[in-house]
Design an enzyme around this catalytic site. Structure first.
Site, short mmCIF file in Angstrom:
data_model
loop_
_atom_site.label_atom_id
_atom_site.label_comp_id
_atom_site.label_asym_id
_atom_site.label_seq_id
_atom_site.Cartn_x
_atom_site.Cartn_y
_atom_site.Cartn_z
N ASP A 1 0.86 -1.17 0.00
CA ASP A 1 0.00 0.00 0.00
C ASP A 1 0.90 1.23 0.00
O ASP A 1 2.04 1.18 0.45
CB ASP A 1 -0.92 0.00 1.23
CG ASP A 1 -1.98 1.09 1.11
OD1 ASP A 1 -2.28 1.50 -0.03
OD2 ASP A 1 -2.49 1.55 2.14
N SER A 2 0.34 2.32 -0.48
CA SER A 2 1.15 3.49 -0.79
C SER A 2 1.41 4.43 0.39
O SER A 2 2.20 5.35 0.29
CB SER A 2 0.43 4.30 -1.85
OG SER A 2 -0.84 4.70 -1.34
N GLY A 3 0.71 4.21 1.48
CA GLY A 3 0.71 5.19 2.56
C GLY A 3 -0.55 6.05 2.48
O GLY A 3 -0.83 6.84 3.38
N GLY A 4 -1.30 5.87 1.41
CA GLY A 4 -2.53 6.64 1.25
C GLY A 4 -3.51 6.41 2.38
O GLY A 4 -4.16 7.35 2.86
N PHE A 5 -3.61 5.18 2.82
CA PHE A 5 -4.56 4.91 3.90
C PHE A 5 -4.15 5.59 5.19
O PHE A 5 -4.99 5.99 6.00
CB PHE A 5 -4.72 3.41 4.14
CG PHE A 5 -5.82 3.07 5.11
CD1 PHE A 5 -7.15 3.26 4.76
CD2 PHE A 5 -5.55 2.62 6.40
CE1 PHE A 5 -8.18 2.98 5.65
CE2 PHE A 5 -6.56 2.34 7.29
CZ PHE A 5 -7.89 2.52 6.92
N GLN B 1 -11.61 6.63 -6.08
CA GLN B 1 -12.17 7.24 -4.88
C GLN B 1 -13.55 7.82 -5.22
O GLN B 1 -14.17 7.39 -6.17
CB GLN B 1 -11.21 8.30 -4.32
CG GLN B 1 -9.96 7.71 -3.67
CD GLN B 1 -10.24 6.97 -2.37
OE1 GLN B 1 -11.34 7.05 -1.81
NE2 GLN B 1 -9.26 6.21 -1.88
N ASP C 1 -8.05 -7.43 0.72
CA ASP C 1 -7.09 -7.55 1.81
C ASP C 1 -7.80 -7.03 3.04
O ASP C 1 -8.74 -6.24 2.93
CB ASP C 1 -5.85 -6.67 1.58
CG ASP C 1 -6.12 -5.24 1.96
OD1 ASP C 1 -6.76 -4.54 1.17
OD2 ASP C 1 -5.72 -4.82 3.08
N HIS D 1 -5.79 -19.96 12.12
CA HIS D 1 -7.16 -20.37 11.79
C HIS D 1 -7.88 -19.31 10.95
O HIS D 1 -8.48 -19.64 9.92
CB HIS D 1 -7.98 -20.65 13.04
CG HIS D 1 -9.43 -20.86 12.71
ND1 HIS D 1 -9.93 -22.06 12.22
CD2 HIS D 1 -10.48 -20.00 12.72
CE1 HIS D 1 -11.22 -21.91 11.95
NE2 HIS D 1 -11.58 -20.69 12.25
N CYS E 1 -7.08 -26.20 14.22
CA CYS E 1 -8.28 -27.04 14.36
C CYS E 1 -7.95 -28.53 14.33
O CYS E 1 -8.67 -29.33 14.92
CB CYS E 1 -9.29 -26.69 13.27
SG CYS E 1 -10.06 -25.08 13.54
N ASP F 1 -2.99 7.89 -2.71
CA ASP F 1 -4.33 8.45 -2.87
C ASP F 1 -4.79 9.20 -1.63
O ASP F 1 -4.09 9.25 -0.62
CB ASP F 1 -5.33 7.33 -3.19
CG ASP F 1 -5.48 6.33 -2.04
OD1 ASP F 1 -4.49 6.11 -1.32
OD2 ASP F 1 -6.57 5.77 -1.88
N CYS G 1 -12.66 -27.67 9.74
CA CYS G 1 -11.55 -26.83 9.26
C CYS G 1 -10.28 -27.67 9.17
O CYS G 1 -10.03 -28.50 10.04
CB CYS G 1 -11.34 -25.65 10.20
SG CYS G 1 -9.94 -24.60 9.71
N CYS H 1 -7.17 -26.44 9.20
CA CYS H 1 -5.97 -25.71 9.65
C CYS H 1 -5.26 -26.42 10.81
O CYS H 1 -5.84 -27.26 11.48
CB CYS H 1 -6.34 -24.27 10.05
SG CYS H 1 -6.91 -24.07 11.74
N GLY I 1 -11.54 3.85 -0.18
CA GLY I 1 -12.53 4.69 0.48
C GLY I 1 -13.82 3.99 0.85
O GLY I 1 -14.79 4.64 1.24
#
Length: 378
Positions: free
Chosen positions: A94-98, A194, A271, A340, A314, A148, A309, A311, A221
């Site tokens: 991620d770009s740092g936008g968040f 956006q 994500d 899990h 589990c 962004d 499950c 995993c 967004g």
RNA sequence: GGAUGGGUUCCCGAGUGGCCAAAGGGAGCAGACUGUAAAUCUGCCGUCGCAGACUUCGAUGGUUCGAAUCCAUCCCCAUCCA
């Protein structure tokens, strides 16, 4: 850009949901895909080997966090992020936008870029579209995100328009800067749509970015506190304007039900920190809904978190044991719950892909929601 | 047998006449968490209830308008001396 071809390999006859493959220099990504989040060059509580074992094909990391610590120069010196963290498969950064959004209390936005006060030591840091690209180049991620401006919910039209237009200008700067980089062909750049919760803005944003011809597109967004039906409506609004031959990435989503509903509406990539964060805080995903493993009612429950499950948690440990680990503050509790929850989402997506392959995603979706308790959801 | 210091709500522990149902921890219980400032944060935590009322600070009795706090006796605990 032959390094990053995306093929839609199948469209579900029942629903129109799509199946695809995104080829990258570090391997193929089968979509729809869920990407575990490893902000600080680690998916918290997980080793890369464990991520491989549960079927992760790509993970996320973060420009802002790695810039602050340990610094992109150090990671470049280490041979790049893949080598530094010993993860051989694709990485999206991620770009740092968040962080422009989530750290709103300690940053200032100008046209040139954003000045942050480091959340670590308070020092002033400047990130612009160009700086974000440079950092992501140093990290060497397979997929880079444009820098962004993400908006909150609710958000007035003027503010949303302003943020969207700046996002577009910044997207152009990111693209221009990236085109000059030595890694222009080995790192893919995604633009980010956006426009907050306004149909006109969202459609405009999708169109403008489509014209800029990115390798893929983030939908940013959303999932910022709005009711889910609003998010679903926005997806339906913009999807006709999203290029059909490019991957579509719904950023920051999400919960099991949101993944299913996102796929239904044409999303290819997701994500979310939710899986790993709630895992560390003692809550597990199950096909029946959320299960708060640290609750007293599981003290003497010697069955697994989820019966069918596959995993590691589990297959080997009981709810009673994992609850005990949480009550005792033992990190293995957080690790097992993380294994899990991540496996749960990755397996859910495996099942989703199988359903699309067999033209029965509609049936799958119905069966999923018949069983999934939304009343105590996320 | 003597001396000294103590006994506080599940635990530790503050409180030495009214502002005390009693600080602060811990434990316990519950909730929140969606491009990670999060192994974090929030709430409840004597009883019943909206307010408010009621029962608590080793036991009993007393002083006082008023006691966890003062006095008396008793019961326990710790340390030291014989």
């Amino acid at each position: 850009m032959p390094n990053f071809t995306f093929e839609v390999t199948k469209t579900c006859a029942q629903t129109g949901a799509r199946l695809g493959v995104l080829h990258t220099p570090h391997g193929d990504i089968h979509t729809p895909v869920y990407m575990p989040v490893g902000t600080a060059a680690t998916v918290k509580a997980m080793t890369p080997r464990e991520l491989m074992e549960i079927g992760a094909e790509i993970i996320l990391s973060n420009t802002y966090h790695l810039h602050l610590r340990p610094g992109e120069d150090l990671i470049r010196e280490a041979g790049g992020l893949h080598q530094f963290m010993a993860w051989p498969k694709p990485i999206l950064t991620d770009s740092g936008g968040f962080q422009v959004f989530s750290l709103s209390g300690i940053r200032k936005i100008k046209e040139e870029g954003v000045t942050f006060q480091s959340h670590l030591d308070g020092s002033r840091r400047f990130i612009s579209p160009e700086v974000s690209m440079d950092i992501q180049h140093a990290l060497g991620s397979d997929i880079m995100m444009a820098f962004d401006v993400c908006t909150a919910y609710p958000c007035d039209h003027a503010t949303a328009k302003d943020a969207m237009e700046r996002t577009h200008r910044w997207a152009a700067r990111c693209k221009a800067h990236h085109a000059k980089a030595p890694s222009a062909d080995t790192q893919a750049l995604f633009g980010i749509v956006q426009g907050a919760f306004f149909n006109d803005l969202r459609i405009e944003s999708a169109k403008v970015l489509a014209d800029m011809d990115f390798i893929g597109y983030g939908i940013g967004g959303l999932s910022v506190g709005e009711p889910k039906p609003i998010m679903y409506d926005m997806l339906e609004t913009i999807m006709p304007y999203m290029p059909g031959n490019k991957p579509r990435y719904l950023m920051g989503v999400g919960s099991p039900d949101c993944l299913v509903e996102g796929v239904m509406r044409g999303v290819d990539m997701f994500d979310c920190v939710l899986a790993t964060r709630i895992a560390r805080n003692g809550t597990c995903f199950t096909r029946a809904g959320r299960l708060v493993i640290k609750n007293a009612k599981y003290a003497r429950d010697f069955g697994p978190i989820e019966e069918d499950c596959d995993c590691y948690a589990c297959r080997n440990f009981s709810r009673a044991y994992i609850r005990h680990l949480f009550k005792a503050g033992e990190i293995t509790g957080a690790r097992l719950a993380s294994i899990h929850n991540l496996r749960f989402l990755l397996r859910l997506m495996e099942d989703v892909r199988a359903a699309i392959t067999e033209d029965r995603f509609g049936d799958f979706r119905k069966a999923f929601f018949d069983k999934y308790d939304l009343s105590r959801n996320f």
